[in-house]
Design a protein around this motif. Structure first.
Motif, PDB file in Angstrom:
ATOM      1  N   VAL A   1       0.923  -0.981   0.031  1.00  0.00           N
ATOM      2  CA  VAL A   1       0.033   0.055   0.068  1.00  0.00           C
ATOM      3  C   VAL A   1       0.845   1.093   0.053  1.00  0.00           C
ATOM      4  CG1 VAL A   1      -1.680   1.220   1.149  1.00  0.00           C
ATOM      5  CG2 VAL A   1      -1.722  -1.371   1.422  1.00  0.00           C
TER       6      VAL A   1
ATOM      7  N   GLY B   1       4.704   7.297   0.118  1.00  0.00           N
ATOM      8  CA  GLY B   1       5.892   6.336  -0.502  1.00  0.00           C
ATOM      9  C   GLY B   1       7.166   6.901   0.233  1.00  0.00           C
ATOM     10  N   HIS B   2       7.115   7.435   1.473  1.00  0.00           N
ATOM     11  CA  HIS B   2       8.167   7.761   2.293  1.00  0.00           C
ATOM     12  C   HIS B   2       8.601   6.867   3.411  1.00  0.00           C
ATOM     13  CE1 HIS B   2       8.333  11.729   0.265  1.00  0.00           C
ATOM     14  NE2 HIS B   2       8.993  12.087   0.888  1.00  0.00           N
TER      15      HIS B   2
ATOM     16  N   THR C   1       8.451  -0.163   2.247  1.00  0.00           N
ATOM     17  CA  THR C   1       7.288  -1.133   2.323  1.00  0.00           C
ATOM     18  C   THR C   1       6.030  -0.747   1.246  1.00  0.00           C
ATOM     19  OG1 THR C   1       6.668   0.150   4.507  1.00  0.00           O
ATOM     20  CG2 THR C   1       7.911  -2.088   4.522  1.00  0.00           C
TER      21      THR C   1
ATOM     22  N   VAL D   1       7.777  16.731  10.371  1.00  0.00           N
ATOM     23  CA  VAL D   1       8.566  17.780  10.161  1.00  0.00           C
ATOM     24  C   VAL D   1       9.109  18.099   8.822  1.00  0.00           C
ATOM     25  CG1 VAL D   1       9.320  17.669  12.506  1.00  0.00           C
ATOM     26  CG2 VAL D   1      11.168  16.688  10.663  1.00  0.00           C
TER      27      VAL D   1
ATOM     28  N   GLY E   1       3.893  11.623   3.587  1.00  0.00           N
ATOM     29  CA  GLY E   1       2.480  11.159   3.522  1.00  0.00           C
ATOM     30  C   GLY E   1       1.920  11.076   4.909  1.00  0.00           C
TER      31      GLY E   1
ATOM     32  N   ALA F   1      -0.444   9.334   5.826  1.00  0.00           N
ATOM     33  CA  ALA F   1      -1.219   7.985   6.393  1.00  0.00           C
ATOM     34  C   ALA F   1      -0.078   7.220   6.975  1.00  0.00           C
ATOM     35  CB  ALA F   1      -1.566   7.273   4.933  1.00  0.00           C
TER      36      ALA F   1
ATOM     37  N   GLY G   1       3.359   9.486  14.523  1.00  0.00           N
ATOM     38  CA  GLY G   1       3.451  10.777  14.102  1.00  0.00           C
ATOM     39  C   GLY G   1       4.303  11.831  15.243  1.00  0.00           C
ATOM     40  N   VAL G   2       5.299  12.014  15.181  1.00  0.00           N
ATOM     41  CA  VAL G   2       6.133  13.095  15.729  1.00  0.00           C
ATOM     42  C   VAL G   2       6.562  14.144  15.143  1.00  0.00           C
ATOM     43  CG1 VAL G   2       6.712  11.177  17.655  1.00  0.00           C
ATOM     44  CG2 VAL G   2       8.352  11.911  15.772  1.00  0.00           C
TER      45      VAL G   2
ATOM     46  N   GLY H   1      -5.867  -3.003   7.470  1.00  0.00           N
ATOM     47  CA  GLY H   1      -6.648  -2.586   6.464  1.00  0.00           C
ATOM     48  C   GLY H   1      -6.158  -1.370   5.719  1.00  0.00           C
TER      49      GLY H   1
ATOM     50  N   VAL I   1      -6.407   2.280   5.170  1.00  0.00           N
ATOM     51  CA  VAL I   1      -7.303   3.513   5.693  1.00  0.00           C
ATOM     52  C   VAL I   1      -7.484   4.630   4.420  1.00  0.00           C
ATOM     53  CG1 VAL I   1      -7.193   5.604   6.996  1.00  0.00           C
ATOM     54  CG2 VAL I   1      -6.660   3.349   7.930  1.00  0.00           C
TER      55      VAL I   1
ATOM     56  N   TYR J   1      16.174  16.461   2.052  1.00  0.00           N
ATOM     57  CA  TYR J   1      15.741  14.934   2.013  1.00  0.00           C
ATOM     58  C   TYR J   1      15.383  14.571   0.562  1.00  0.00           C
ATOM     59  CZ  TYR J   1      16.075  14.980   6.799  1.00  0.00           C
ATOM     60  OH  TYR J   1      16.652  15.008   8.234  1.00  0.00           O
TER      61      TYR J   1
ATOM     62  N   TRP K   1      14.603  13.388  20.041  1.00  0.00           N
ATOM     63  CA  TRP K   1      13.502  13.969  20.048  1.00  0.00           C
ATOM     64  C   TRP K   1      12.840  13.921  21.480  1.00  0.00           C
ATOM     65  CZ3 TRP K   1      10.526  14.636  14.888  1.00  0.00           C
ATOM     66  CH2 TRP K   1      11.374  14.230  13.879  1.00  0.00           C
TER      67      TRP K   1
ATOM     68  N   ASN L   1       8.017   4.085  12.717  1.00  0.00           N
ATOM     69  CA  ASN L   1       8.284   4.828  11.319  1.00  0.00           C
ATOM     70  C   ASN L   1       9.837   5.195  11.342  1.00  0.00           C
ATOM     71  OD1 ASN L   1       5.531   5.177  10.631  1.00  0.00           O
ATOM     72  ND2 ASN L   1       5.172   7.142  11.873  1.00  0.00           N
TER      73      ASN L   1
HETATM   74  C1  LIG Z   1      11.942  12.725   4.744  1.00  0.00           C
HETATM   75  C2  LIG Z   1      11.071  12.150   5.850  1.00  0.00           C
HETATM   76  C3  LIG Z   1      10.788  12.948   7.070  1.00  0.00           C
HETATM   77  C4  LIG Z   1      10.118  12.080   8.071  1.00  0.00           C
HETATM   78  N1  LIG Z   1       9.902  13.042   9.057  1.00  0.00           N
HETATM   79  C5  LIG Z   1       9.170  12.405  10.261  1.00  0.00           C
HETATM   80  C6  LIG Z   1       8.739  13.141  11.371  1.00  0.00           C
HETATM   81  O1  LIG Z   1       9.033  14.226  11.271  1.00  0.00           O
HETATM   82  N2  LIG Z   1       7.969  12.436  12.282  1.00  0.00           N
HETATM   83  C7  LIG Z   1       7.326  11.072  12.164  1.00  0.00           C
HETATM   84  O2  LIG Z   1       6.776  10.638  13.036  1.00  0.00           O
HETATM   85  N3  LIG Z   1       7.785  10.434  10.926  1.00  0.00           N
HETATM   86  C8  LIG Z   1       8.728  11.126  10.031  1.00  0.00           C
HETATM   87  N4  LIG Z   1       8.991  10.202   8.826  1.00  0.00           N
HETATM   88  C9  LIG Z   1       8.706   8.810   9.057  1.00  0.00           C
HETATM   89  C10 LIG Z   1       7.417   8.602   8.295  1.00  0.00           C
HETATM   90  O3  LIG Z   1       6.231   9.007   9.193  1.00  0.00           O
HETATM   91  C11 LIG Z   1       7.272   7.080   7.731  1.00  0.00           C
HETATM   92  O4  LIG Z   1       8.229   7.096   6.689  1.00  0.00           O
HETATM   93  C12 LIG Z   1       6.052   7.070   7.197  1.00  0.00           C
HETATM   94  O5  LIG Z   1       5.776   5.531   6.884  1.00  0.00           O
HETATM   95  C13 LIG Z   1       5.552   7.698   5.851  1.00  0.00           C
HETATM   96  O6  LIG Z   1       4.459   7.678   5.607  1.00  0.00           O
HETATM   97  P1  LIG Z   1       4.072   7.551   3.822  1.00  0.00           P
HETATM   98  O7  LIG Z   1       2.644   7.742   3.581  1.00  0.00           O
HETATM   99  O8  LIG Z   1       4.912   8.883   3.337  1.00  0.00           O
HETATM  100  O9  LIG Z   1       4.506   6.296   3.473  1.00  0.00           O
HETATM  101  P2  LIG Z   1       4.284   4.999   2.694  1.00  0.00           P
HETATM  102  O10 LIG Z   1       5.577   4.461   2.142  1.00  0.00           O
HETATM  103  O11 LIG Z   1       3.355   5.112   1.468  1.00  0.00           O
HETATM  104  O12 LIG Z   1       3.701   4.029   3.524  1.00  0.00           O
HETATM  105  C14 LIG Z   1       4.252   4.014   4.782  1.00  0.00           C
HETATM  106  C15 LIG Z   1       3.540   2.265   5.151  1.00  0.00           C
HETATM  107  O13 LIG Z   1       2.356   2.573   5.778  1.00  0.00           O
HETATM  108  C16 LIG Z   1       1.385   1.665   5.203  1.00  0.00           C
HETATM  109  N5  LIG Z   1       0.396   2.458   4.578  1.00  0.00           N
HETATM  110  C17 LIG Z   1       0.538   3.810   3.850  1.00  0.00           C
HETATM  111  N6  LIG Z   1      -0.639   4.117   3.632  1.00  0.00           N
HETATM  112  C18 LIG Z   1      -1.528   3.403   4.362  1.00  0.00           C
HETATM  113  C19 LIG Z   1      -2.951   3.391   4.493  1.00  0.00           C
HETATM  114  N7  LIG Z   1      -3.882   4.316   4.044  1.00  0.00           N
HETATM  115  N8  LIG Z   1      -3.675   2.174   5.108  1.00  0.00           N
HETATM  116  C20 LIG Z   1      -2.797   1.256   5.749  1.00  0.00           C
HETATM  117  N9  LIG Z   1      -1.557   1.426   5.508  1.00  0.00           N
HETATM  118  C21 LIG Z   1      -0.819   2.446   4.807  1.00  0.00           C
HETATM  119  C22 LIG Z   1       2.320   1.225   3.857  1.00  0.00           C
HETATM  120  O14 LIG Z   1       1.768  -0.196   3.597  1.00  0.00           O
HETATM  121  C23 LIG Z   1       3.797   1.202   4.159  1.00  0.00           C
HETATM  122  O15 LIG Z   1       4.055   0.063   4.674  1.00  0.00           O
HETATM  123  C24 LIG Z   1       9.797  10.752   8.002  1.00  0.00           C
HETATM  124  C25 LIG Z   1       9.990  10.290   6.890  1.00  0.00           C
HETATM  125  C26 LIG Z   1      10.724  10.713   5.789  1.00  0.00           C
HETATM  126  C27 LIG Z   1      11.214  10.104   4.619  1.00  0.00           C
END
Ligand SMILES: Cc1cc2nc3c(=O)[nH]c(=O)nc-3n(C[C@H](O)[C@H](O)[C@H](O)COP(=O)(O)OP(=O)(O)OC[C@H]3O[C@@H](n4cnc5c(N)ncnc54)[C@H](O)[C@@H]3O)c2cc1C
Length: 468
Positions: free
Chosen positions: A74, A78-79, A84, A136, A141, A143, A150-151, A200, A202, A318, A359, A421
């Motif tokens: 999912v 994509g971050h 994953t 930050v 994303g 999600a 989420g910090v 599931g 979200v 980044y 943190w 995360n």
């Molecule tokens: C540049 C950068 C800065 C960051 N800063 C912070 C920060 O300040 N604080 C913090 O807490 N974290 C931070 N993170 C970590 C971040 O919270 C995680 O990398 C998080 O997984 C990113 O979410 P995404 O939706 O972009 O990722 P994705 O790679 O799209 O998804 C992450 C994971 O969640 C699952 N997923 C995604 N969407 C859903 C959905 N709708 N329902 C169910 N599962 C889903 C996916 O299967 C995947 O395994 C940072 C990451 C990066 C790369």
């Protein structure tokens, strides 16, 4: 779950006809773009990428994956550092086009589609002088961030992103659409707040909002590395006395930015101290003052600025496609010993782009009961983040080894639990999840068993369903 098997052309054709979003297959001209995520370390070849235009597409994609026994990834922002959001073979269910945000300024709530970025949300909520706690970097994303906790810069005052959820809409492994809140599907709601997307997909989040900005007082000070011990000890003292309105972050690294520093110190180690005051800027400037006096600053960019500007301050650090490996540990304290180790490990980093971060937690995060959500790290005073960031693929092994060795060394100052995360590459996932979730692990496994008994969603921070 069953081994992934390629579906027939007829089956794909049928899915495409039902779908409103685009389905990208190997060989399509945008296939390479569609299989790419933020971390340049990740190189996966999915069997298809399904760009969902809304909940109906998500349901179709989930049903299709289950019926054909496909591996499912999912993707929202994509971050995820471990990548994953994509898989080899199987199907990537992509939510990035579902990025609407609707604010109700009277109720102080926002409905957010799961493909929104943090920047999408801040943009809409700040139009009304409101915000919810996010991370930050603005192109992350919402999600993945929220499902893992989420910090961010508002965490001491308003808690984690997941603490601000009023409800979610979710498609579970059986393809059913459900809502979850404190009053409905409570077990699911408990599990998705910090337990990840294990039960599931979200599709929408309802967040509570708070008055923040548009201008906020911020601290952003760099100190030279040779003052590191004194600065970090002074920071520890300050952190213990500041009000919860002030959320801080410490980063130890080189920060080799020519435009910020005199040439003779660009390549030298530095300490960055950040802070955001989540109330009146006039009051905040006074509260932030001690952060600017922890030593002799090398550079000081503190001041009042727009909240959205502070939220985007690190976006350029980044870039998409660079190489990353991030892991973490909850720390029991910021003792002198811990400080010494942090400074030594930061100095040993093979890449000048890498950092070791602290943190501070507590505040509103600790006000939520341990059993109120699946999020495991509420009791800890600090979260240690180890960020290996580098450009040269030939340096992969050295950078990953540095981050892993740093974590191994720091484990003596922690109970061994990690922030999912910042998970490395989820190596040793089962043990990591059991250590991290502790007493909550069995409860999370029960949620998994109820809503995803065949482990359709197994690629993220995953728990195993309980066997009958
Ligand atoms: C540049 C950068 C800065 C960051 N800063 C912070 C920060 O300040 N604080 C913090 O807490 N974290 C931070 N993170 C970590 C971040 O919270 C995680 O990398 C998080 O997984 C990113 O979410 P995404 O939706 O972009 O990722 P994705 O790679 O799209 O998804 C992450 C994971 O969640 C699952 N997923 C995604 N969407 C859903 C959905 N709708 N329902 C169910 N599962 C889903 C996916 O299967 C995947 O395994 C940072 C990451 C990066 C790369």
């Amino acid at each position: 779950m069953a081994e992934t098997t390629p579906p027939s052309e007829d089956a794909i054709h049928h899915l495409t006809e039902q779908f409103h979003g685009e389905i990208v297959l190997p060989g399509d001209k945008n296939y390479d773009e569609a299989r790419t995520v933020w971390n340049g370390m990740i190189d996966k070849y999915p069997g298809m990428v399904a760009y969902c235009s809304g909940t109906a597409d998500v349901i179709n994609a989930v049903d299709f994956a289950r019926e054909h026994g496909l591996r499912v990834a999912v993707r929202a922002g994509g971050h995820n550092v471990a990548g994953t959001a994509v898989c080899d073979d199987g199907i990537v269910i992509d939510l990035s086009e579902m990025n609407g945000v609707w604010v109700d300024p009277d109720e102080r709530t926002a409905w957010v589609q799961a493909g929104a970025t943090l920047g999408d949300i801040d943009h809409e909520t700040q139009a009304f002088g409101l915000a919810t706690p996010l991370g930050v970097v603005s192109d992350t994303g919402v999600a993945g961030l929220t499902l893992g906790g989420g910090v961010g810069h508002l965490r001491k005052k308003y808690g984690l992103s997941c603490d601000n959820l009023a409800s979610v809409e979710i498609v579970t492994a059986d393809g059913a659409y459900r809502t979850a809140s404190e009053d409905e599907n409570e077990d699911l709601f408990w599990g998705i707040r910090g337990g990840g997307g294990t039960a599931g997909i979200v599709t929408g989040f309802e967040f509570d909002l708070h008055p923040v900005g548009p201008e906020v007082a911020t601290g952003f000070v760099f100190y030279p590395g040779d003052q590191a011990v004194d600065v970090l000890r002074a920071f520890r003292l300050t952190e213990q006395s500041v009000p919860d309105e002030l959320t801080t972050l410490v980063s130890v690294g080189t920060f080799p930015e020519e435009e910020l520093f005199p040439a003779d110190v660009v390549e030298e180690s530095k300490i960055a101290i950040l802070g955001l005051y989540a109330d009146s800027p006039e009051e905040g400037e006074g509260v932030i003052e001690p952060l600017r006096e922890l030593g002799e600053p090398l550079a000081d960019f503190s001041g009042t600025m727009r909240y959205t500007e502070f939220q985007q301050l690190f976006d350029d650090d980044y870039p998409d496609g660079m190489r990353y490996y991030w892991n973490s540990l909850y720390l029991e304290s910021l003792s002198d010993d811990v400080i010494d180790h942090i400074i030594e490990w930061a100095a040993d980093a093979p890449s000048p782009l890498s950092t070791v971060d602290v943190w501070p937690l507590g505040g509103a995060i600790a006000d939520v009961g341990l059993d109120e959500s699946a999020f495991p790290g509420r009791g800890a005073p600090y979260l240690l983040g180890v960020e290996a960031n580098w450009e040269d693929p030939e340096q992969d092994a050295a950078n990953i080894a540095w981050a892993r060795e740093c974590l191994d060394d720091m484990r003596e100052f922690s109970d061994g639990s990690v922030y999912p995360n910042f998970p490395g590459f989820y190596e040793g996932n089962d043990e990591m999840m059991e250590t991290t979730f502790g007493d909550a692990y069995d409860r999370l496994a029960a949620v998994k068993t109820e809503y995803d008994p065949t482990s359709l969603f197994s690629l993220n921070q995953s728990v195993e369903p309980t066997m009958e």
